[in-house]
Structures are given as structure tokens and as C-alpha cells.
Design a protein around this motif. Structure first.
Motif, PDB file in Angstrom:
ATOM      1  N   LEU A   1      28.425  38.929  47.060  1.00 49.44           N
ATOM      2  CA  LEU A   1      29.132  40.200  47.217  1.00 49.44           C
ATOM      3  C   LEU A   1      30.138  40.452  46.098  1.00 49.44           C
ATOM      4  CD1 LEU A   1      29.883  40.090  51.054  1.00 49.44           C
ATOM      5  CD2 LEU A   1      28.178  41.513  49.895  1.00 49.44           C
ATOM      6  N   VAL A   2      30.650  39.383  45.510  1.00 55.95           N
ATOM      7  CA  VAL A   2      31.698  39.544  44.509  1.00 55.95           C
ATOM      8  C   VAL A   2      31.191  39.133  43.141  1.00 55.95           C
ATOM      9  CG1 VAL A   2      33.462  39.083  46.248  1.00 55.95           C
ATOM     10  CG2 VAL A   2      32.637  37.209  44.810  1.00 55.95           C
ATOM     11  N   LYS A   3      31.833  39.680  42.139  1.00 58.42           N
ATOM     12  CA  LYS A   3      31.490  39.361  40.762  1.00 58.42           C
ATOM     13  C   LYS A   3      32.748  38.924  40.012  1.00 58.42           C
ATOM     14  CE  LYS A   3      27.209  40.637  41.357  1.00 58.42           C
ATOM     15  NZ  LYS A   3      26.130  39.627  41.401  1.00 58.42           N
ATOM     16  N   GLY A   4      32.725  37.742  39.463  1.00 53.29           N
ATOM     17  CA  GLY A   4      33.807  37.286  38.608  1.00 53.29           C
ATOM     18  C   GLY A   4      35.054  36.867  39.344  1.00 53.29           C
ATOM     19  N   LYS A   5      36.070  36.541  38.566  1.00 50.11           N
ATOM     20  CA  LYS A   5      37.327  36.013  39.081  1.00 50.11           C
ATOM     21  C   LYS A   5      38.053  37.021  39.961  1.00 50.11           C
ATOM     22  CE  LYS A   5      39.622  33.441  36.304  1.00 50.11           C
ATOM     23  NZ  LYS A   5      40.503  32.919  35.223  1.00 50.11           N
ATOM     24  N   ARG A   6      38.070  38.275  39.547  1.00 51.03           N
ATOM     25  CA  ARG A   6      38.779  39.301  40.328  1.00 51.03           C
ATOM     26  C   ARG A   6      38.096  39.503  41.687  1.00 51.03           C
ATOM     27  NH1 ARG A   6      38.818  42.649  36.691  1.00 51.03           N
ATOM     28  NH2 ARG A   6      40.993  42.545  35.973  1.00 51.03           N
ATOM     29  N   GLY A   7      36.791  39.578  41.677  1.00 51.00           N
ATOM     30  CA  GLY A   7      36.059  39.754  42.927  1.00 51.00           C
ATOM     31  C   GLY A   7      36.246  38.576  43.865  1.00 51.00           C
ATOM     32  N   ALA A   8      36.298  37.371  43.313  1.00 47.24           N
ATOM     33  CA  ALA A   8      36.502  36.183  44.138  1.00 47.24           C
ATOM     34  C   ALA A   8      37.860  36.228  44.830  1.00 47.24           C
ATOM     35  CB  ALA A   8      36.386  34.929  43.279  1.00 47.24           C
ATOM     36  N   GLN A   9      38.859  36.761  44.162  1.00 46.08           N
ATOM     37  CA  GLN A   9      40.193  36.856  44.772  1.00 46.08           C
ATOM     38  C   GLN A   9      40.207  37.886  45.895  1.00 46.08           C
ATOM     39  OE1 GLN A   9      43.538  36.678  41.742  1.00 46.08           O
ATOM     40  NE2 GLN A   9      41.792  36.397  40.367  1.00 46.08           N
ATOM     41  N   PHE A  10      39.453  38.965  45.727  1.00 44.85           N
ATOM     42  CA  PHE A  10      39.310  39.900  46.845  1.00 44.85           C
ATOM     43  C   PHE A  10      38.584  39.217  48.004  1.00 44.85           C
ATOM     44  CE2 PHE A  10      39.791  43.431  43.634  1.00 44.85           C
ATOM     45  CZ  PHE A  10      40.902  44.006  44.233  1.00 44.85           C
ATOM     46  N   GLY A  11      37.625  38.359  47.674  1.00 47.17           N
ATOM     47  CA  GLY A  11      36.921  37.612  48.705  1.00 47.17           C
ATOM     48  C   GLY A  11      37.850  36.680  49.463  1.00 47.17           C
TER      49      GLY A  11
ATOM     50  N   GLU B   1      35.061  27.329  41.977  1.00 46.52           N
ATOM     51  CA  GLU B   1      33.814  27.863  41.426  1.00 46.52           C
ATOM     52  C   GLU B   1      34.052  29.031  40.479  1.00 46.52           C
ATOM     53  OE1 GLU B   1      29.617  29.654  43.189  1.00 46.52           O
ATOM     54  OE2 GLU B   1      30.689  28.070  44.254  1.00 46.52           O
ATOM     55  N   HIS B   2      35.132  29.793  40.715  1.00 47.55           N
ATOM     56  CA  HIS B   2      35.387  30.990  39.914  1.00 47.55           C
ATOM     57  C   HIS B   2      36.574  30.827  38.961  1.00 47.55           C
ATOM     58  CE1 HIS B   2      32.479  33.695  41.899  1.00 47.55           C
ATOM     59  NE2 HIS B   2      32.733  32.958  42.969  1.00 47.55           N
ATOM     60  N   GLY B   3      37.089  29.612  38.832  1.00 47.21           N
ATOM     61  CA  GLY B   3      38.153  29.366  37.868  1.00 47.21           C
ATOM     62  C   GLY B   3      39.482  29.988  38.231  1.00 47.21           C
ATOM     63  N   ILE B   4      39.792  30.063  39.538  1.00 50.75           N
ATOM     64  CA  ILE B   4      41.071  30.597  40.000  1.00 50.75           C
ATOM     65  C   ILE B   4      42.038  29.428  40.159  1.00 50.75           C
ATOM     66  CG2 ILE B   4      42.249  31.858  41.843  1.00 50.75           C
ATOM     67  CD1 ILE B   4      39.474  33.097  42.496  1.00 50.75           C
ATOM     68  N   SER B   5      43.233  29.541  39.624  1.00 47.66           N
ATOM     69  CA  SER B   5      44.192  28.440  39.670  1.00 47.66           C
ATOM     70  C   SER B   5      44.610  28.144  41.112  1.00 47.66           C
ATOM     71  CB  SER B   5      45.433  28.782  38.847  1.00 47.66           C
ATOM     72  OG  SER B   5      46.149  29.834  39.452  1.00 47.66           O
ATOM     73  N   PRO B   6      44.932  26.879  41.416  1.00 47.99           N
ATOM     74  CA  PRO B   6      45.389  26.523  42.767  1.00 47.99           C
ATOM     75  C   PRO B   6      46.600  27.329  43.228  1.00 47.99           C
ATOM     76  CG  PRO B   6      44.822  24.544  41.540  1.00 47.99           C
ATOM     77  CD  PRO B   6      44.766  25.688  40.557  1.00 47.99           C
ATOM     78  N   ARG B   7      47.536  27.607  42.301  1.00 48.08           N
ATOM     79  CA  ARG B   7      48.733  28.354  42.713  1.00 48.08           C
ATOM     80  C   ARG B   7      48.386  29.781  43.122  1.00 48.08           C
ATOM     81  NH1 ARG B   7      49.030  28.269  37.074  1.00 48.08           N
ATOM     82  NH2 ARG B   7      49.201  30.347  36.105  1.00 48.08           N
ATOM     83  N   ARG B   8      47.410  30.396  42.414  1.00 49.54           N
ATOM     84  CA  ARG B   8      46.985  31.749  42.777  1.00 49.54           C
ATOM     85  C   ARG B   8      46.261  31.743  44.120  1.00 49.54           C
ATOM     86  NH1 ARG B   8      45.425  36.118  39.518  1.00 49.54           N
ATOM     87  NH2 ARG B   8      47.241  35.509  38.269  1.00 49.54           N
TER      88      ARG B   8
END
Length: 444
Positions: A329-339, A371-378
Motif C-alpha cells: 500500500l505504501v511507497k518509500g520512506k514517507r509512505g512507510a511512516q504513514f503506515g 525495511e524502509h530505512g526509518i531511524s529508530p528515533r523517528r
């Protein structure tokens, strides 16, 4: 028996792997709907039932293999560290309460309330107290009668005043380093509390500022002088300040909480509020209750049992099914954060407890972020924010129920649904977080 390598091997995605989670939600939500009380069944009972279902699944694996998976997940270092921090946070809470720190902090905050801006003043005081105490429910329980007194004397709506303190309480619950939600978010995502605070604060501060302005405009012309003595001792407030400063300075959380507990005991004994033979009893009271419906004992056991359930859900393909669905459903780092935002929101609405929601969603959020390269703090910041947002809005959550009960205790009937339109801070926090993801979600 399978080799205990401690590493998880990818499995085939299966919706059936999520059955234990479904059983928990059916039991928890079903009992709440039928009995009109979402806390009628202890959460740990529902989790144990879910664990039993997880054991019954996948008959191709032996009971010993399943037990090994559960034990390995329960004994994960992050889970154990999180539980130890819960225990230490409870010890600090018990010692500072016994030392008189809670009453002094509340009275000190109320004593500096600007009478000309009483409504936003209530919001600021709730922010300060919950940031110090680490509990939104405890803050609401302390301030709800005061908020109703302000409403009665100024002509402001009771629901509006309660909405102001609920918003402030959720501000501190989301940011406080001794809040169980912060502990759960940082440990499940593997980041430092100071890093999570800084990431979180960038989103929470604009929401708090706008909330203050909205409440200032709505409260123009109201004035109220608090009656009666507001006795406080700044020595009793000192442990809260010391813990906050030390945590933001990057001191190890174990040292922060142990130091805060020792300082609280010293202050309490010196001022005579804690008898020397009551020191250990004072510490124990914090473990038995943290100002909410779920105490530190409960949340520690829930965290361990939930980790075991997640281990079997993962082995049965449930987590992989969620990840596959989110990735589709999501694409890329931004979409993963919405997820992550959507997942955290859904779990909190289902469980009506933001700490439990973080413990449940945490392992899945961690895999999404890796999997999407989002930092632990974020990741920690987002999962804490969105569970706090919904916890501060749902009418069957402990926060709104305590606000309504606090009003009833002083003779004013305010239903949870009357408070919902005035929960400006949770709404604005959600908006700020969504904008933050949309604009800066692709950057770290």
C-alpha cells in the motif's frame, strides 16, 4: 527441537497467523461493548487467552518448539530492559508521591497560574504536571475538579475546561521520559530517550503553541482566583526536575531513575513525609499503581506475555502478512511512516490503552522502519504520537472517562462525548504529525 539461534527466519505470509491478535481484540472489545466497560476484563487475561490460541495453531510444530519460540521472544534483551525500566519508573513514582512531590508540583503550578488567561493556563499546568509525573490519567484525576471549579466561577463550559486539561495531560504523557509510553516506544524501537524526546518535541511544540492560542482566544474575558492555600515545597519538586534534566542530558535511563528514586527518598525523609521504616513500602506503592487503570506490575507482565505472542504470530506468518500488506500500500520512506501512523492508531483504538498499543505494535513498527530505512528515533516518536492522539480522543479510554468522572465527583455532569469537540491538542498533534511526515518524511 529447532536450533536456538536467536535469529528470525522469514516465513510465508499468512493471515491466519494473526488469529491470536484477533482473539485478544474480540475478547477485549467484545467485553467492553457488552458490559459497557472496556476495563471489565483485565488486559492480561485477554492476552493469556490469545497466547493459548497461538500455542494451538500450527500443529506441524511441536509444543516444545513453540515454547522455545515464546521463551526466546520473551527473553529478548529489549523486552527485558523495557520491563526493568518499568519497574524503576514505578519505584520512582512511588517514592516521589510518598515524599509529597505530586501535591507540591500541582500546587506550585496552580500558584503561578495567570488569572487573566485561566483557560490556556489550565492547559499549561496540565502540560507541566504530566511532563513531570509521566502519567496523563494521574494529571487528569488531580486537575479535573479544579477545571470544573474554574468553569463554575467563570461561566466557561465544563467540557471546554476538561478538554484543556486532557490535552495538556496527553502532551506530557507523550513526551515525559518517565511515562510508560515513552519507555515502551524507545525500547521497542531501540533508541535513546533523549533522541526520541527531541524528535517528538519538534512535532508536539507547534501543536501545543496553536492549542494555547486557541484556548487563549476562547477564554478571553474569563478570570478566576483559586481559593484556599496552595502549599508547596520546591525541595519536593526537585526530583522531577532532576530526572527531566538528567534524561535530556543523555544520562543512562537506569541511572536517571535510580538517582531520582534515591533523591526522592532523601527529600521525603528529610522533610518528614517518609518515615525511615516506610521507605521500601513507599517504593512498592509505585509498582502497584501509576495513577491509571493499568499499573506497573500489569504492564510489565503484559509486555512479557505480549512478546511471547508476537513470537508465535511472527513464526506463523502473521507479521510477514502485515508487512506484505503495508508494503503493497505504501511507497518509500514517507509512505512507510504513514503506515506506522495508521497501524499505531488502529491498535490504540482497538485496545484503548496507548502503552499496550505500543507494546503490541512495536515489533511490527520496528520491522517496517528497518525495511524502509526509518531511524529508530523517528519510529519511536511516531508510534508514541499516534497512540497518544487516539488515547486522548476515544470516549472509552481511561483519560476521557477520568475527566468525566472528575466532573461528576464535584457535582457537574459532563459526558465523555461532550468533551470530544474541545480536545484541540490531540487533533492538532495529529495534524502536525501528518504534515511533518508529508513534508519531511523523506528526510532524516
Amino acid at each position: 527441537m529447532e536450533e536456538n539461534t536467536g535469529a528470525w527466519q522469514p516465513v510465508e505470509p499468512k493471515l491466519s497467523g494473526l488469529l491470536p491478535v484477533g482473539v485478544f481484540l474480540v475478547l477485549f472489545i467484545g467485553s467492553g461493548v457488552i458490559l459497557q466497560d472496556f476495563y471489565s476484563i483485565p488486559a492480561i487475561v485477554a492476552f493469556v487467552c490469545a497466547l493459548a490460541v497461538a500455542f494451538v495453531q500450527n500443529p506441524k510444530r511441536s509444543f516444545d518448539e513453540k515454547l522455545e519460540s515464546v521463551a526466546r521472544s520473551m527473553g529478548d534483551s529489549n523486552v527485558m530492559i523495557m520491563c526493568l525500566v518499568f519497574v524503576l519508573a514505578g519505584a520512582f513514582t512511588g517514592s516521589i508521591q510518598s515524599a509529597g512531590g505530586v501535591d507540591s508540583t500541582v500546587n506550585f503550578a496552580l500558584s503561578i497560574l495567570p488569572t487573566g488567561i485561566v483557560l490556556p493556563g489550565l492547559f499549561l499546568i496540565a502540560c507541566f504536571i504530566s511532563l513531570s509525573m509521566g502519567t496523563s490519567v494521574g494529571t487528569i484525576a488531580a486537575l479535573a475538579p479544579i477545571a470544573i471549579g474554574v468553569a463554575d466561577k467563570t461561566g466557561l463550559a465544563g467540557a471546554l475546561c476538561l478538554g484543556a486539561i486532557v490535552g495538556g495531560a496527553m502532551f506530557g504523557d507523550n513526551l515525559s521520559i518517565i511515562s510508560d509510553t515513552t519507555i515502551a516506544a524507545t525500547r521497542t524501537q531501540g533508541c535513546e530517550m533523549a533522541d526520541k524526546f527531541k524528535e517528538n518535541f519538534k512535532i508536539a511544540l507547534p501543536a501545543a503553541i496553536v492549542t494555547f492560542i486557541v484556548l487563549l482566544v476562547m477564554g478571553l474575558g474569563s478570570d478566576y482566583n483559586l481559593e484556599g492555600p496552595l502549599d508547596y515545597n520546591l525541595w519536593q519538586v526537585l526530583p522531577y526536575v532532576a530526572v527531566l534534566v538528567a534524561a535530556l542530558a543523555g544520562v543512562n535511563v537506569f541511572l536517571v531513575l535510580i538517582g531520582g528514586t534515591v533523591l526522592s527518598i532523601i527529600v521525603g525523609v528529610a522533610l518528614g513525609t517518609i518515615a525511615p521504616d516506610m521507605i521500601f513500602i513507599a517504593i512498592g506503592t509505585g509498582l502497584e499503581g501509576n495513577g491509571g487503570i493499568v499499573n506497573m506490575y500489569d504492564i510489565t507482565v503484559i509486555s512479557i506475555v505480549c512478546a511471547g505472542i508476537i513470537g508465535l504470530v511472527r513464526d506463523n506468518g502473521g507479521i510477514e502478512w502485515i508487512l506484505r500488506g503495508i508494503n503493497g500500500l505504501v511507497k518509500g520512506k514517507r509512505g512507510a511512516q504513514f503506515g506506522i501512523a495508521g497501524l499505531a492508531s488502529l491498535v490504540d483504538v482497538s485496545t484503548a490503552n496507548n502503552t499496550v498499543a505500543i507494546v503490541v505494535a512495536g515489533p511490527i513498527v520496528k520491522q517496517i522502519s528497518e525495511e524502509h530505512g526509518i531511524s529508530p528515533r523517528r519510529a519511536a516518536s511516531l508510534v508514541d504520537i499516534f497512540t497518544s492522539v487516539w488515547q486522548g480522543i476515544i470516549p472509552y479510554g481511561a483519560q476521557i472517562l477520568y475527566a468525566s468522572a472528575g466532573a461528576a465527583a464535584v457535582g457537574m455532569a459532563v459526558s465523555p462525548f461532550e468533551i470530544i469537540p474541545f480536545l484541540f491538542y490531540p487533533y492538532l498533534l495529529a495534524a502536525c504529525a501528518l504534515v511533518y511526515i508529508a513534508v519531511w518524511g523523506g528526510k532524516e
